[in-house]
Design an enzyme around this catalytic site. Structure first.
Site, PDB file in Angstrom:
ATOM      1  N   ALA A  92       0.947  -1.128  -0.016  1.00 53.13           N
ATOM      2  CA  ALA A  92       0.135  -0.095   0.031  1.00 53.13           C
ATOM      3  C   ALA A  92       1.111   1.156  -0.060  1.00 53.13           C
ATOM      4  CB  ALA A  92      -0.773   0.034   1.176  1.00 53.13           C
ATOM      5  N   GLN A  94       1.208   3.562   2.178  1.00 53.48           N
ATOM      6  CA  GLN A  94       1.832   3.941   3.483  1.00 53.48           C
ATOM      7  C   GLN A  94       2.160   2.398   3.974  1.00 53.48           C
ATOM      8  OE1 GLN A  94       2.620   6.410   5.086  1.00 53.48           O
ATOM      9  NE2 GLN A  94       1.761   7.877   3.451  1.00 53.48           N
ATOM     10  N   SER A  95       2.675   1.435   2.976  1.00 54.61           N
ATOM     11  CA  SER A  95       3.152   0.306   3.391  1.00 54.61           C
ATOM     12  C   SER A  95       4.459   0.184   4.279  1.00 54.61           C
ATOM     13  CB  SER A  95       3.579  -0.675   2.250  1.00 54.61           C
ATOM     14  OG  SER A  95       4.202  -1.899   2.805  1.00 54.61           O
ATOM     15  N   ASN A  96       4.451  -0.333   5.707  1.00 57.74           N
ATOM     16  CA  ASN A  96       5.849  -0.155   6.223  1.00 57.74           C
ATOM     17  C   ASN A  96       6.592  -1.370   5.843  1.00 57.74           C
ATOM     18  OD1 ASN A  96       4.674   1.417   8.608  1.00 57.74           O
ATOM     19  ND2 ASN A  96       2.967  -0.361   8.711  1.00 57.74           N
ATOM     20  N   VAL A  98       7.244  -1.990   2.628  1.00 54.63           N
ATOM     21  CA  VAL A  98       7.952  -1.377   1.686  1.00 54.63           C
ATOM     22  C   VAL A  98       9.233  -0.669   2.080  1.00 54.63           C
ATOM     23  CG1 VAL A  98       7.840   0.355   0.005  1.00 54.63           C
ATOM     24  CG2 VAL A  98       6.013  -1.737  -0.089  1.00 54.63           C
TER      25      VAL A  98
END
Length: 356
Positions: A92, A94-96, A98
């Site tokens: 996403a 706001q992916s942590n 990634v």
């Protein structure tokens, strides 16, 4: 079993002590040099009438940390074994996951290509530019976009297409897949975590954890069952409805069993899913999540993120209210981190707090 005995009498294991218990997997690049703390929350325990501990996996790894560090140990181990020079990952906006992958890639001298999926319907510029997006830019990751938020197979295909381009240009890319058609290496990180927690304290009645992609939830459950531990594991839905999430966890455990045989000890009735804080949907903040954030912040001084950990912790008072958890039980809440994304929700959180 080896390890260090600390002043509080608990055995502290290093990753070298834990990883050999994973069967059939040798490609692991340790990213944690010691276990994360297991912290007793006295004020919240008194308020809720239980013995509440928090596993501080928000402290795991670089750049704001988080649970994905444990999972990425296995993907980066596999990538390094294959002599990869580039990591590709999708998640996403706001992916942590990634953001952590980009940070770890930098530390290892690898190129990071991150693909951000449109999962949350919002026109907020704060969401689009702050939090993990800002950190990805600071880390120098190459950022791609994918227009669909609920198409894991399509997102993976887009990464594979990019990887093919890189191979044609002489690069050695490694894709960290999101979809279910691939071995769940990341779940092994929480098989490790289960063993780690049991060396810190082995008498928990229940565990509560966020349940999204399912790797953390399934790995923890498999690790506990593989050790013969009878605690209940409650996964709090953050992305999909409880019935769909239960099926996803069951499928994941089936794919995990060839990597870790302990997963085969999990029975259908062991998969406990709670969906009371999911509304109004993935990446959106409802009353239960907001109340959980404020409760943890004001009673324990710990911050939860609105996407995962707030909805996960909401399960503790929720399950108590429903009578599933009972007074006096010893409960471990797994704090999976993701704090950077909190800043992307500044507008939403400020409005919700001003409305109260």
């Amino acid at each position: 079993m080896t390890g260090r005995v600390s002043q509080d009498g608990f055995v502290r294991l290093g990753l070298a002590d834990i990883i050999p218990y994973i069967k059939g997997v040798t490609a692991c690049h340790p990213l944690l040099d010691q276990p994360t703390p297991l912290q007793y929350l006295d004020r919240l325990s008194d308020r809720l009438g239980i013995e509440l501990y928090v596993k501080r996996d928000d402290l795991a790894g670089p750049s704001f940390g988080g649970n994905k560090t444990r999972q990425l140990q296995y993907y980066f181990g596999d990538a390094l074994q294959q002599r990869a020079d580039t990591i590709l990952i999708t998640g996403a906006v706001q992916s942590n996951y990634v953001r952590l992958a980009a940070a770890i890639a930098n530390a290892l001298g690898l190129t990071a290509i991150v693909q951000l999926e449109h999962r949350v319907d919002t026109d907020s510029q704060t969401y689009a530019q702050s939090g993990n997006v800002l950190l990805n830019q600071l880390l120098g990751a190459q950022i791609l976009t994918y227009p669909v938020g609920e198409d894991e197979a399509g997102a993976d295909r887009a990464l594979e297409d990019k990887a093919d381009e890189l191979r044609s240009a002489g690069w050695r890319p490694y894709v960290i897949h999101l979809g279910e058609g691939h071995p769940p290496l990341g779940a092994l990180g929480y098989v490790d975590a289960a063993r780690e927690i049991l060396t810190q304290r082995d008498d928990f009645d229940a565990f509560v954890v966020a349940s999204g992609s399912g790797a953390t939830h399934a790995g923890l459950l498999a690790g506990l069952k593989g050790e013969g531990h009878g605690a209940h594991v409650f996964g709090s839905c953050v992305r999909r409805a409880a019935d769909l999430q239960a099926l996803r966890i069951a499928r994941l455990l089936t794919r995990l069993a060839p990597l870790y045989p302990g997963a085969s000890k999990v029975q259908t009735e062991d998969i406990n899913i709670w969906g009371g804080a999911l509304a109004p949907g993935y990446g959106k903040v409802g009353p239960a999540a907001m109340e959980a954030m404020q409760l943890m912040a004001r009673e324990a001084g710990l911050i939860l993120d609105p996407v995962y950990t707030a909805k996960a912790f909401a399960a503790v008072p929720g399950l108590l209210k429903e009578g599933v958890l009972t007074p006096g039980q010893r409960v471990c809440f797994v704090h999976t981190g993701g704090l950077a994304s909190t800043f992307a929700y500044q507008d939403v959180l400020s409005k919700l707090m001003s409305d109260n």
